[in-house]
Scaffold this motif. Structure first.
Motif, short mmCIF file in Angstrom:
data_model
loop_
_atom_site.label_atom_id
_atom_site.label_comp_id
_atom_site.label_asym_id
_atom_site.label_seq_id
_atom_site.Cartn_x
_atom_site.Cartn_y
_atom_site.Cartn_z
N TRP A 172 38.76 96.37 -9.93
CA TRP A 172 38.11 97.89 -10.43
C TRP A 172 36.66 97.72 -10.57
O TRP A 172 36.25 98.89 -11.10
N SER A 173 35.97 97.08 -10.02
CA SER A 173 34.65 97.10 -9.25
C SER A 173 34.28 98.53 -8.98
O SER A 173 35.05 99.17 -8.18
N THR A 174 33.11 99.04 -9.29
CA THR A 174 32.69 100.47 -8.96
C THR A 174 31.97 100.40 -7.67
O THR A 174 31.58 101.30 -7.06
N HIS A 175 31.51 99.09 -7.38
CA HIS A 175 30.59 98.85 -5.90
C HIS A 175 31.35 97.87 -4.99
O HIS A 175 31.30 97.89 -3.55
N ALA A 176 32.37 96.82 -5.27
CA ALA A 176 32.60 95.97 -4.37
C ALA A 176 34.28 95.67 -4.80
O ALA A 176 34.23 94.41 -5.37
N PRO A 177 34.99 96.37 -4.65
CA PRO A 177 36.31 96.03 -5.30
C PRO A 177 37.44 95.13 -4.19
O PRO A 177 38.20 94.62 -4.74
N ASP A 178 36.94 95.27 -3.00
CA ASP A 178 37.74 94.35 -2.06
C ASP A 178 37.29 93.01 -1.59
O ASP A 178 35.76 92.83 -1.57
N TRP A 179 38.01 92.20 -1.12
CA TRP A 179 37.42 90.83 -0.50
C TRP A 179 36.42 91.19 0.50
O TRP A 179 35.36 90.43 0.37
N LEU A 180 36.66 92.28 1.40
CA LEU A 180 35.88 92.28 2.60
C LEU A 180 34.26 92.84 2.06
O LEU A 180 33.33 92.59 2.55
N ASP A 181 34.29 93.65 0.82
CA ASP A 181 33.26 94.21 0.26
C ASP A 181 32.17 92.81 -0.28
O ASP A 181 30.96 92.78 -0.18
N VAL A 182 32.96 91.87 -0.88
CA VAL A 182 32.15 90.83 -1.49
C VAL A 182 31.86 89.83 -0.31
O VAL A 182 30.49 89.34 -0.43
N TRP A 183 32.62 89.79 0.73
CA TRP A 183 32.21 88.95 1.58
C TRP A 183 31.04 89.41 2.53
O TRP A 183 30.23 88.90 2.96
N ASN A 184 31.04 90.78 2.51
CA ASN A 184 29.81 91.68 3.16
C ASN A 184 28.56 91.44 2.53
O ASN A 184 27.41 90.89 2.85
N ILE A 185 28.79 91.31 1.19
CA ILE A 185 27.42 90.94 0.38
C ILE A 185 26.94 89.59 0.60
O ILE A 185 25.89 89.12 0.21
N VAL A 186 28.25 88.64 0.27
CA VAL A 186 27.69 87.25 0.39
C VAL A 186 26.95 86.89 1.84
O VAL A 186 26.14 86.10 1.90
N LYS A 187 27.48 87.61 2.77
CA LYS A 187 26.74 87.30 4.09
C LYS A 187 25.18 87.73 4.19
O LYS A 187 24.57 87.19 4.60
N GLU A 188 25.14 88.97 3.28
CA GLU A 188 23.94 89.58 3.41
C GLU A 188 22.83 88.69 2.54
O GLU A 188 21.89 88.64 2.72
N VAL A 189 23.65 88.23 1.48
CA VAL A 189 22.74 87.36 0.51
C VAL A 189 22.31 86.12 1.12
O VAL A 189 21.07 85.55 1.16
N ASP A 190 23.08 85.68 1.98
CA ASP A 190 22.68 84.43 2.90
C ASP A 190 22.10 83.52 2.24
O ASP A 190 21.14 82.96 2.63
N LYS A 191 22.69 82.79 1.29
CA LYS A 191 22.11 81.48 0.53
C LYS A 191 23.23 80.35 0.69
O LYS A 191 24.47 80.83 0.61
N PRO A 192 22.89 79.12 1.05
CA PRO A 192 23.93 78.08 1.03
C PRO A 192 24.68 77.79 -0.13
O PRO A 192 25.98 77.22 -0.15
N ASN A 193 24.24 78.45 -1.19
CA ASN A 193 25.05 77.91 -2.62
C ASN A 193 25.62 79.24 -2.92
O ASN A 193 26.11 79.21 -4.32
N VAL A 194 25.86 80.26 -2.30
CA VAL A 194 26.61 81.35 -2.54
C VAL A 194 27.82 81.77 -1.80
O VAL A 194 27.76 81.51 -0.58
N GLY A 195 29.30 81.66 -2.54
CA GLY A 195 30.48 81.74 -1.59
C GLY A 195 31.32 82.71 -2.49
O GLY A 195 30.87 83.46 -3.42
N LEU A 196 32.55 82.44 -2.08
CA LEU A 196 33.59 83.70 -2.76
C LEU A 196 34.43 82.94 -3.75
O LEU A 196 34.86 81.57 -3.40
N CYS A 197 34.77 83.75 -4.69
CA CYS A 197 35.79 83.49 -5.69
C CYS A 197 36.84 84.21 -5.54
O CYS A 197 36.69 85.56 -5.66
N LEU A 198 38.12 84.02 -4.37
CA LEU A 198 39.01 84.90 -4.06
C LEU A 198 40.13 84.92 -5.20
O LEU A 198 40.16 83.85 -5.98
#
Length: 351
Positions: A172-198
């Motif tokens: 129900w997120s207004t800007h990143a509701p799908d796994w691909l949305d958050v994955w694209n953000i995580v890639k752009e953040v590009d920090k070794p201590n940032v990953g996904l909670c799927l």
């Protein structure tokens, strides 16, 4: 390509502390920890509301959510209780509505104050991972150009303590509701201590299901196209996300709601999938209808063999709550883990 079943047997299992028992009237935290430990889970996700509720009992008064000194005292006691039950505190959750507030706004000030406070709680309870849900703040209140820089700044703050950030797509997120949305953000953040909670619910409940329709499915495309599109999404997930960028997989199903939910946000600005999430999320194989095995298999196809964590909010098929034997319920969840892994690998244990 099939999965090697033997490679799945060492997957560690956790239970979200907030999600055992009636969502509207949960039993005491220590009772839940006992049930989770007895069932054979080795970790928990510790929820902030549980710190508040346990703290009021432990300290004998209600705690201000921003009194981080008292919250840390309570978190340290919860750590001790978990150690006595041989449970690790795998993650603190749910940290929400953090990213994207405009510079100088009250929302941004509050977000970073909370971040500092929650990190102090993590130090006190021994958790090394913070779950951050993709914000559901209305888009008109956000500066989307700040989302990635904000998460980078939070990652750096966490990294000072050796902590990780697990970014989750809330459907129900207004800007990143799908796994691909958050994955694209995580890639752009590009920090070794940032990953996904799927999350099985967040993925299937956003891309495949819809609580506002009669069918319980998305109806913006035909049924054949929906199945084709969802299958392609899961194939992409399995083929594109590096296994070390997945920090955990949360497990739950969803009931089809008795009546379609209103498509508008409620008085608290919570969107329909958010309302659905709060009370209509049972364990897999217990009355839900989402393709949980398909999502699980896609995640495992990445090579991920980290935490599986059960996070259910089971208010019964009508969402109004039900009596639950929490010891039996936790054991059922433990048994389901075996069946879920087996079916993901193409086996049938008849659990």
């Amino acid at each position: 390509m099939s999965l090697d079943y033997s490679s799945l047997l060492s997957i560690p299992i956790s239970y979200a502390s907030c999600s055992l028992g009636n969502p509207s009237d949960p039993p005491p935290l220590l009772d839940r920890l006992h049930a989770i430990s007895l069932a054979g889970f080795t970790g928990i996700e510790l929820s902030f509301p549980d710190i508040l509720s346990f703290g009021s009992q432990h300290l004998g008064h209600d705690i201000d959510p921003k009194n981080y000194s008292e919250l840390c005292t309570v978190a340290a006691e919860i750590k001790k209780q978990c150690q006595n039950k041989k449970l690790s505190i795998m993650m603190l959750q749910p940290f929400s509505n953090f990213e994207g507030w405009p510079e100088g706004s009250a929302g941004r000030t509050d977000a970073f104050e909370r971040a500092h406070g929650w990190m102090a709680i993590m130090q006190a309870c021994g958790a090394d991972m913070l779950q951050v849900g993709s914000s559901d703040t209305p888009l008109e209140k956000l500066d989307r150009k700040k989302i990635v820089p904000d998460l980078r700044e939070l990652a750096d703050m966490l990294n000072e303590h050796g902590f990780r950030l697990a970014y989750e797509n809330w459907c129900w997120s207004t800007h990143a509701p799908d796994w691909l949305d958050v994955w694209n953000i995580v890639k752009e953040v590009d920090k070794p201590n940032v990953g996904l909670c799927l999350d099985t619910f967040q993925t299937a409940g956003g891309e495949w299901a819809d609580p506002t329709t009669e069918s319980g499915l998305r109806e913006d495309v035909g049924s054949d196209e929906l199945e084709k599109r969802f299958k392609k999404s899961l194939e992409d997930l399995g083929n594109t996300i590096p296994k070390d960028k997945i920090y955990l997989l949360q497990i739950s199903d969803a009931y089809k709601v008795p009546e379609p939910l209103n498509t508008q946000a409620d008085e608290s600005e919570l969107l329909p999938r958010g309302r659905w999430s709060h009370d209509f999320r049972p364990l897999p194989y217990n009355g839900g209808y989402l393709p949980i095995v398909d999502v699980t298999k896609a995640v495992l196809m990445t090579g991920f063999r980290g935490w599986f964590s059960y996070e259910v909010f089971d208010g019964g098929p009508n969402g109004k709550g039900k009596d639950t034997d929490i010891i039996a319920y936790a054991q059922t969840a433990r048994n389901i883990q075996e069946r879920l892994l087996a079916e993901s690998a193409g086996k049938n244990l008849n659990v």
